[in-house]
Design a protein around this motif. Structure first.
Motif, PDB file in Angstrom:
ATOM      1  N   VAL A 100     -52.302 -54.602  76.210  1.00  0.00           N
ATOM      2  CA  VAL A 100     -51.759 -53.247  76.182  1.00  0.00           C
ATOM      3  C   VAL A 100     -52.613 -52.376  77.094  1.00  0.00           C
ATOM      4  O   VAL A 100     -53.740 -52.718  77.435  1.00  0.00           O
ATOM      5  CB  VAL A 100     -51.701 -52.663  74.759  1.00  0.00           C
ATOM      6  N   ALA A 101     -52.061 -51.223  77.466  1.00  0.00           N
ATOM      7  CA  ALA A 101     -52.685 -50.407  78.507  1.00  0.00           C
ATOM      8  C   ALA A 101     -53.779 -49.462  78.032  1.00  0.00           C
ATOM      9  O   ALA A 101     -54.623 -49.067  78.820  1.00  0.00           O
ATOM     10  CB  ALA A 101     -51.602 -49.596  79.227  1.00  0.00           C
ATOM     11  N   SER A 102     -53.785 -49.101  76.748  1.00  0.00           N
ATOM     12  CA  SER A 102     -54.729 -48.051  76.349  1.00  0.00           C
ATOM     13  C   SER A 102     -55.272 -48.266  74.934  1.00  0.00           C
ATOM     14  O   SER A 102     -54.696 -49.020  74.136  1.00  0.00           O
ATOM     15  CB  SER A 102     -54.037 -46.697  76.408  1.00  0.00           C
ATOM     16  N   ASP A 103     -56.372 -47.563  74.661  1.00  0.00           N
ATOM     17  CA  ASP A 103     -56.943 -47.578  73.309  1.00  0.00           C
ATOM     18  C   ASP A 103     -55.918 -47.073  72.300  1.00  0.00           C
ATOM     19  O   ASP A 103     -55.828 -47.593  71.189  1.00  0.00           O
ATOM     20  CB  ASP A 103     -58.186 -46.688  73.243  1.00  0.00           C
ATOM     21  N   ALA A 104     -55.150 -46.050  72.673  1.00  0.00           N
ATOM     22  CA  ALA A 104     -54.158 -45.478  71.757  1.00  0.00           C
ATOM     23  C   ALA A 104     -53.114 -46.515  71.353  1.00  0.00           C
ATOM     24  O   ALA A 104     -52.689 -46.565  70.193  1.00  0.00           O
ATOM     25  CB  ALA A 104     -53.488 -44.264  72.400  1.00  0.00           C
ATOM     26  N   GLU A 105     -52.701 -47.351  72.302  1.00  0.00           N
ATOM     27  CA  GLU A 105     -51.736 -48.406  71.979  1.00  0.00           C
ATOM     28  C   GLU A 105     -52.344 -49.434  71.026  1.00  0.00           C
ATOM     29  O   GLU A 105     -51.668 -49.910  70.107  1.00  0.00           O
ATOM     30  CB  GLU A 105     -51.248 -49.104  73.244  1.00  0.00           C
ATOM     31  N   VAL A 106     -53.614 -49.778  71.242  1.00  0.00           N
ATOM     32  CA  VAL A 106     -54.286 -50.727  70.347  1.00  0.00           C
ATOM     33  C   VAL A 106     -54.356 -50.128  68.941  1.00  0.00           C
ATOM     34  O   VAL A 106     -54.024 -50.795  67.956  1.00  0.00           O
ATOM     35  CB  VAL A 106     -55.703 -51.080  70.859  1.00  0.00           C
ATOM     36  N   ILE A 107     -54.750 -48.862  68.844  1.00  0.00           N
ATOM     37  CA  ILE A 107     -54.839 -48.199  67.536  1.00  0.00           C
ATOM     38  C   ILE A 107     -53.463 -48.178  66.868  1.00  0.00           C
ATOM     39  O   ILE A 107     -53.346 -48.467  65.678  1.00  0.00           O
ATOM     40  CB  ILE A 107     -55.405 -46.778  67.691  1.00  0.00           C
ATOM     41  N   GLY A 108     -52.413 -47.874  67.621  1.00  0.00           N
ATOM     42  CA  GLY A 108     -51.061 -47.839  67.068  1.00  0.00           C
ATOM     43  C   GLY A 108     -50.631 -49.186  66.514  1.00  0.00           C
ATOM     44  O   GLY A 108     -50.064 -49.272  65.417  1.00  0.00           O
TER      45      GLY A 108
END
Length: 135
Positions: A100-108
């Motif tokens: 995934v592209a971002s930390d936010a996507e990982v957190i989601g």
């Protein structure tokens, strides 16, 4: 000489600075994992958490946090990991973790699925995930 120093300073200022790597899971995940457990999950050697639940690793596509995770936790460079996964895929013995592209996507993903394990910049951790290790 001034141009060289200016270029070096510009490069240093433009580099992404991160606090560290936080390995995260869903808050309901009661498993404790050591570095070897995390390595085994990310290298496809095991597909479950120590408690028996399915473990689905998620990688960042790139960047300083990914590089730090690859070298500090997995003990491999990007090219070594690419060769490792190429061999696994070619022999039918595994597929690399989803990226995934971002930390936010990982957190989601982690906060919405108890089976997912991920890592992010430790400064981005919030209450929707549980940190199980920091490097």
């Amino acid at each position: 000489m001034k141009k060289l120093l200016g270029s070096i300073l510009l490069c240093l200022c433009s580099m992404q600075v991160f606090a560290g790597v936080a390995v995260i899971v869903h808050p309901s995940n009661g498993d404790s994992l050591d570095k070897k457990d995390i390595e085994n999950i990310y290298l496809g050697k095991t597909k479950s958490f120590p408690g028996g639940g399915q473990a689905v690793p998620v990688n960042l596509e790139g960047g300083a946090v990914r590089e730090a995770f690859d070298s500090n936790v997995l003990g491999k460079s990007a090219s070594q990991l690419k060769a490792y996964w190429s061999q696994k895929v070619f022999t039918g013995k595994g597929t690399p973790p989803k990226e995934v592209a971002s930390d936010a996507e990982v957190i989601g993903l982690v906060s919405s699925n108890p089976n997912i394990i991920g890592y992010i910049d430790s400064s981005q951790v919030n209450g929707s995930v549980k940190v199980i290790a920091e490097y």
